[in-house]
Design an enzyme around this catalytic site. Structure first.
Site, mmCIF file in Angstrom:
data_model
loop_
_atom_site.group_PDB
_atom_site.id
_atom_site.type_symbol
_atom_site.label_atom_id
_atom_site.label_comp_id
_atom_site.label_asym_id
_atom_site.label_seq_id
_atom_site.Cartn_x
_atom_site.Cartn_y
_atom_site.Cartn_z
ATOM 1 N N LYS A 90 -1.939 -5.109 -18.350
ATOM 2 C CA LYS A 90 -0.798 -4.474 -17.675
ATOM 3 C C LYS A 90 0.016 -5.566 -16.992
ATOM 4 O O LYS A 90 -0.528 -6.382 -16.256
ATOM 5 C CB LYS A 90 -1.326 -3.465 -16.643
ATOM 6 C CG LYS A 90 -0.468 -2.245 -16.421
ATOM 7 C CD LYS A 90 -1.179 -1.291 -15.450
ATOM 8 C CE LYS A 90 -0.422 0.005 -15.328
ATOM 9 N NZ LYS A 90 -1.056 0.927 -14.334
HETATM 10 O O1 G3P Z 1 -0.498 3.515 -12.634
HETATM 11 C C1 G3P Z 1 0.598 3.806 -11.842
HETATM 12 C C2 G3P Z 1 0.304 4.868 -10.849
HETATM 13 O O2 G3P Z 1 -0.980 4.726 -10.419
HETATM 14 C C3 G3P Z 1 1.195 4.910 -9.657
HETATM 15 O O3 G3P Z 1 1.045 6.153 -9.105
HETATM 16 O O4 G3P Z 1 1.118 7.853 -7.380
HETATM 17 O O5 G3P Z 1 0.985 5.436 -6.728
HETATM 18 O O6 G3P Z 1 3.065 6.366 -7.681
HETATM 19 P P1 G3P Z 1 1.581 6.470 -7.623
#
Ligand code: G3P
Length: 286
Positions: free
Chosen positions: A137
């Site tokens: 990633k």
């Molecule tokens: O992999 C990306 C994701 O984990 C981000 O999620 O909820 O932190 O915006 P969030």
């Protein structure tokens, strides 16, 4: 978003028009609209050109326990981690990623954290050696684009993350990224309609003939997953909590309860099924 290039079925204008027509027609007939929506639904389903594989569900977590639970449902095709998710977990991050790879038996994203191209590439090569299922990633920026190109040239799959616009998605795809992760929740957090952006990204990459697969990420609720599927995204990566919420519907629970109660009202039927099952097990051993 319907694929304007698809020659299989008239779509986009015509179906939308059909629906549109019924809405504007004096003496509006709900059933007719319903029929039009169903026809559009079928057209969208049929219109999902053969090169658009069915959407795959990934889990977005650093928690081995969550992956063990959700993987037991048989619905997972992969997983995504990020430095924030892994930082919440106890234990060795390398062992966590390896364990998640064994559990999901599909692509598992592990993120580089350096900010210069050379260090990103070196970290990516090291992460890839953790397990054959590791996808590297890489955060979106110009160094990330260069690192992605180098890793892809090495034959290492790359998930370009923190993508929030069609322009960024185009650049990520142009660098050869295997996956492009669009963060729906974080767009909604700043009042940008993530469905609109995701549709623009899908339209832009498809119309441009780009092969990068779109990952709908930063998923906050079940409707985000449905939107990703409807827009033809290849992958939705959701936290365990959202995957659990997707299970629920009051009519399902009520229906199962009623079936159980009705069946139990006829104990002889329970006996019969137990007998049938035991007889087969005795005959086959499994
Ligand atoms: O992999 C990306 C994701 O984990 C981000 O999620 O909820 O932190 O915006 P969030």
């Amino acid at each position: 978003m319907l694929n304007a290039n698809c020659k299989r079925l008239p779509c986009k204008g015509e179906n939308a028009a059909c629906l549109q027509g019924s809405l504007d027609t004096p003496g509006y007939d709900g059933n007719r609209v319903l029929a039009a929506i169903a026809a559009l639904g079928r057209a969208r389903a049929a219109c999902a050109c053969s090169n658009l594989a069915p959407i795959r569900l990934f889990i977005d977590t650093g928690s081995v326990a969550e992956v063990e639970e959700i993987a037991s449902w048989g619905i997972l095709s992969g997983a995504t981690t990020n430095p924030s998710l892994l930082a919440k977990e106890d234990g060795d991050p390398g062992e966590i990623v390896q364990r998640i790879c064994e559990l999901v038996r599909g692509p598992v994203s592990a993120e580089v954290v350096s900010q210069d191209v050379e260090s990103m590439v070196n970290e990516g090569r090291a992460l890839r050696e953790l397990h054959q299922h590791v996808t590297v990633k890489v955060p979106f920026n110009k160094e990330g684009l260069a690192a992605t190109k180098a890793l892809i040239d090495d034959g290492i799959p790359v998930n370009m993350t923190l993508v929030f616009s069609p322009n960024q998605a185009l650049l990520a795809a142009a660098s050869g990224a295997t996956y492009v992760s669009c963060f729906m929740g974080r767009l909604d957090d700043i009042s940008i309609d993530s469905a609109v952006v995701l549709e623009e990204i899908a339209d832009t990459l498809r119309a441009g003939g780009m092969t990068s697969e779109i990952i709908a990420a930063s998923i906050r609720h079940p409707e985000h997953v449905v939107t990703a599927a409807r827009l033809g995204c290849e992958i939705a990566t959701a936290p365990a909590k959202v995957l659990e919420q997707m299970l629920n519907h009051p009519l399902t629970e009520a229906g199962a309860e009623k079936f159980r109660a009705d069946w139990e009202s006829r104990p002889e039927f329970g006996e019969w099924l137990r007998g049938l099952t035991e007889k087969r097990l005795a005959a086959t051993g499994s």
